[in-house]
Design an enzyme around this catalytic site. Structure first.
Site, mmCIF file in Angstrom:
data_model
loop_
_atom_site.group_PDB
_atom_site.id
_atom_site.type_symbol
_atom_site.label_atom_id
_atom_site.label_comp_id
_atom_site.label_asym_id
_atom_site.label_seq_id
_atom_site.Cartn_x
_atom_site.Cartn_y
_atom_site.Cartn_z
ATOM 1 N N GLY A 54 14.883 -9.046 2.743
ATOM 2 C CA GLY A 54 14.789 -8.462 1.418
ATOM 3 C C GLY A 54 16.171 -8.314 0.821
ATOM 4 O O GLY A 54 16.602 -7.226 0.458
ATOM 5 N N GLU A 77 14.218 -13.397 0.688
ATOM 6 C CA GLU A 77 13.770 -12.703 -0.526
ATOM 7 C C GLU A 77 12.439 -13.299 -0.958
ATOM 8 O O GLU A 77 12.301 -14.515 -1.050
ATOM 9 C CB GLU A 77 14.819 -12.852 -1.635
ATOM 10 C CG GLU A 77 14.447 -12.244 -2.951
ATOM 11 C CD GLU A 77 14.071 -10.769 -2.850
ATOM 12 O OE1 GLU A 77 12.973 -10.408 -3.322
ATOM 13 O OE2 GLU A 77 14.875 -9.978 -2.308
ATOM 14 N N ILE A 78 11.463 -12.438 -1.226
ATOM 15 C CA ILE A 78 10.122 -12.908 -1.554
ATOM 16 C C ILE A 78 9.957 -13.202 -3.052
ATOM 17 O O ILE A 78 9.115 -14.004 -3.447
ATOM 18 C CB ILE A 78 9.068 -11.870 -1.080
ATOM 19 C CG1 ILE A 78 7.676 -12.503 -1.000
ATOM 20 C CG2 ILE A 78 9.081 -10.632 -1.967
ATOM 21 C CD1 ILE A 78 6.645 -11.606 -0.320
ATOM 22 N N ASN A 110 8.222 -15.029 3.193
ATOM 23 C CA ASN A 110 7.647 -13.713 3.490
ATOM 24 C C ASN A 110 8.023 -13.330 4.912
ATOM 25 O O ASN A 110 7.507 -13.881 5.876
ATOM 26 C CB ASN A 110 6.124 -13.776 3.339
ATOM 27 C CG ASN A 110 5.475 -12.409 3.458
ATOM 28 O OD1 ASN A 110 6.052 -11.478 4.033
ATOM 29 N ND2 ASN A 110 4.276 -12.274 2.922
ATOM 30 N N ALA A 111 8.923 -12.369 5.032
ATOM 31 C CA ALA A 111 9.422 -11.961 6.345
ATOM 32 C C ALA A 111 8.344 -11.313 7.203
ATOM 33 O O ALA A 111 8.484 -11.232 8.427
ATOM 34 C CB ALA A 111 10.593 -10.998 6.183
ATOM 35 N N ASP A 133 11.476 -1.647 0.023
ATOM 36 C CA ASP A 133 10.453 -1.049 -0.838
ATOM 37 C C ASP A 133 9.755 0.080 -0.075
ATOM 38 O O ASP A 133 9.199 -0.147 1.000
ATOM 39 C CB ASP A 133 9.430 -2.130 -1.226
ATOM 40 C CG ASP A 133 8.517 -1.702 -2.358
ATOM 41 O OD1 ASP A 133 8.207 -0.499 -2.442
ATOM 42 O OD2 ASP A 133 8.093 -2.567 -3.138
ATOM 43 N N THR A 208 25.168 -3.463 -2.203
ATOM 44 C CA THR A 208 23.981 -3.949 -2.900
ATOM 45 C C THR A 208 23.827 -3.280 -4.257
ATOM 46 O O THR A 208 24.314 -2.178 -4.501
ATOM 47 C CB THR A 208 22.705 -3.683 -2.081
ATOM 48 O OG1 THR A 208 22.494 -2.261 -2.003
ATOM 49 C CG2 THR A 208 22.826 -4.249 -0.676
ATOM 50 N N GLU A 209 23.107 -3.945 -5.133
ATOM 51 C CA GLU A 209 22.830 -3.378 -6.452
ATOM 52 C C GLU A 209 22.073 -2.059 -6.314
ATOM 53 O O GLU A 209 22.339 -1.088 -7.034
ATOM 54 C CB GLU A 209 22.013 -4.379 -7.274
ATOM 55 C CG GLU A 209 21.703 -3.888 -8.677
ATOM 56 C CD GLU A 209 20.854 -4.875 -9.452
ATOM 57 O OE1 GLU A 209 19.652 -4.942 -9.165
ATOM 58 O OE2 GLU A 209 21.377 -5.552 -10.344
#
Length: 240
Positions: A54, A77-78, A110-111, A133, A208-209
């Site tokens: 992610g 990243e999905i 998709n991890a 998330d 990270t953002e």
């Protein structure tokens, strides 16, 4: 080549990892053409060792790349627009800085479903779960990227003594992740004292953002770092 602008790649933050997205994946890790991600790496035996699950907009990858130039790093990243941004960002950085950023790449997948298709048993030395998330609703807790079943899968692709880094601004999610790691026989918590000598830890807060946004909002950040222990050690741990 200019760096891409995030405003053209924005996408909603949440994605259903259980849904049937259209992903291509190899039947075996050796079937994947890794040269497409790392075109300047001539050593065919070189494998990905750092995995950012992610990875968002790629801040951690870009930060760690010059720190560990000999390690191949991959972000998963999905979200399609976000993964496109990271890919374009890396391409631009490679052009702007010749001979740098050749060791980082991004893969849209998709991890929660396909990690063993891409990685060998005991391959990874470091895994990162930065601001995942939280899936706040109880009915969606099954979507959380840390659970007892997925931890067993992560343990499979992690080398002995590999390190897993987690950080979040959601206390409930932090407690959830800690509980699952503590309950799993193949992981042990790394002490705060030991973490002081790890140069990666300080980068987890602001690279990270999402981390930068938490800082702007004066939010709290919760860190937990675990080591993958050997199967033999796990049996001893289980018996005590």
């Amino acid at each position: 080549m200019a760096l891409p602008q995030k405003k053209y790649y924005r996408q909603r933050a949440h994605s259903n990892p259980i849904a049937d997205h259209c992903f291509e994946y190899p039947a075996h890790p050796d079937d994947y053409d890794w040269s497409s991600l790392y075109p300047s790496i001539k050593n065919n035996d070189k494998r990905v060792e750092f995995l950012d699950v992610g990875c968002g907009y790629g801040g951690l990858l870009v930060t760690l790349s010059p720190m560990f130039p000999d390690n191949l790093m991959l972000g998963l990243e999905i979200r399609v627009k976000v993964s496109d941004y990271v890919n374009d960002r890396i391409k631009a950085l490679r052009i702007q800085h010749p001979n740098q950023y050749q060791n980082v790449a991004v893969l849209r997948t998709n991890a929660m479903k396909y990690l063993p298709n891409f990685f060998h048993k005991g391959q990874l030395k470091k895994m990162f779960f930065l601001y995942p998330d939280p899936h706040f609703k109880k009915a969606k807790h099954k979507w959380r990227i840390i659970n007892k079943w997925l931890l067993s899968e992560y343990a499979y692709i992690l080398a002995d003594q590999a390190i897993v880094y987690t950080i979040t601004d959601v206390k409930d999610l932090h407690d959830w992740m800690v509980t699952h790691f503590e309950d799993h026989p193949l992981f042990e918590k790394i002490s705060d004292e030991e973490l002081k000598s790890d140069p990666i830890v300080e980068k987890l807060y602001e690279s990270t953002e999402e981390g930068q946004k938490v800082t702007r909002n004066n939010g709290e950040k919760f860190l937990a770092v675990y080591r993958r222990i050997s199967d033999g050690t796990a049996k001893l741990k289980d018996s005590n």
